[in-house]
Design an enzyme around this catalytic site. Sequence first.
Site, short mmCIF file in Angstrom:
data_model
loop_
_atom_site.label_atom_id
_atom_site.label_comp_id
_atom_site.label_asym_id
_atom_site.label_seq_id
_atom_site.Cartn_x
_atom_site.Cartn_y
_atom_site.Cartn_z
CG ASN A 108 31.46 44.66 22.92
OD1 ASN A 108 31.84 43.59 23.40
ND2 ASN A 108 30.67 45.50 23.58
CG PHE A 112 33.81 38.60 30.08
CD1 PHE A 112 33.31 39.85 29.83
CD2 PHE A 112 33.16 37.79 31.01
CE1 PHE A 112 32.16 40.31 30.48
CE2 PHE A 112 32.02 38.24 31.66
CZ PHE A 112 31.53 39.50 31.40
CB SER A 172 28.76 40.73 29.33
OG SER A 172 29.22 40.49 28.01
CG ASN A 174 29.19 40.15 23.84
OD1 ASN A 174 28.34 39.98 22.97
ND2 ASN A 174 29.65 41.35 24.16
CB THR A 175 29.74 35.50 28.99
OG1 THR A 175 30.98 36.19 28.78
CG2 THR A 175 30.01 34.20 29.72
CE LYS A 214 28.29 48.17 32.84
NZ LYS A 214 29.60 48.53 32.25
CG ASN A 243 27.03 45.43 30.07
OD1 ASN A 243 27.62 45.73 29.04
ND2 ASN A 243 27.55 44.61 30.98
#
Length: 334
Positions: A108, A112, A172, A174-175, A214, A243
């Site tokens: 993925n 967010f 994450s 993805n940021t 996390k 994560n």
Amino acid sequence: MYSLARNLLFKIDAEKTHHFTLDSLKTVHKLGLIPLADKRTKPTKLMGLSLPNPVGLAAGLDKNGDYIDALGALGFGFLEIGTVTPKPQPGNPQPRLFRVPEYQGIINRMGFNNDGIDKMIQNIAKSSYKGVLGINIGKNAVTPIENAADDYLICLEKAYAHADYITVNISSPNTKKLRALQGGDELSALLETLKNKQAQLAAAHEKYVPLAVKIAPDLDEAQIADIAHVVKQVEMDGIIATNTTIDKSSLGSHPLAGEQGGLSGRPVREKSNQVLQLLAEHLDGALPVIGVGGILSGDDAKEKIHLGATAVQVYSGLIYQGPKLVKDCLKALR
């Protein structure tokens, strides 16, 4: 039955299936068709909280708290919703969610996507769920990394009265630049700021809400040792490992191996377990660890507890195994 439904659902776009499945679960719950699950199978203490069992739902499945009641009926000992940011944001362009069934994995790069902290609080207020609820907080994509603490403080302050614990998501992939916050000085500065705000909020609300962080699975032992030192030093209440991973070498030459984003499910299990084990050793019981990453069976959950986790969380395993995974984990952990 779930395996039959899964074969049909896997023929549909992954993100559309995600929403369809959760909407269907919500409808079934409203109709009273979900049998009551026996949650009190192994009472567990976590960050000072009393859990009916140590099997939780990981953040990411219910980003806005739209499905709290339905998910709470599946037998989880606790739920974690989010990641939520101060302002609503659409996330990354679609497609951004991919199944890798040959490896029981998911990629993925959602970014967010969420409706913002205010909307989440409204959803929590409408919920009748009485169990332990965690809220996972992050920063908006447009917020410069040097101002990240501002976003976390906004979410912490707004979520505080509505959460049983709060998780700081700095892992994450993805940021942009988010994982840089896991570094020593940056991590220490951020967590100290949040712990100071936590103390103020605890006094104002006359309620202590534990704060967890996390981390990623893509860390070497020196980084893990550094993180363990920082979380002990600032007196964090818990840590979640891990994560998703950016390492897709486990997928070999699979067509999706080149997709950007975080990989979860079975391919992350070994990396996650290695981080969990090293982290538990460096923490030496100073604070509890929640183990997450690659749990697709009861034995997988049992292994994380053996490696040092106090509790576990599942997400991708639900996509492949269905709600039965919760029961399998509870049975294995009795």
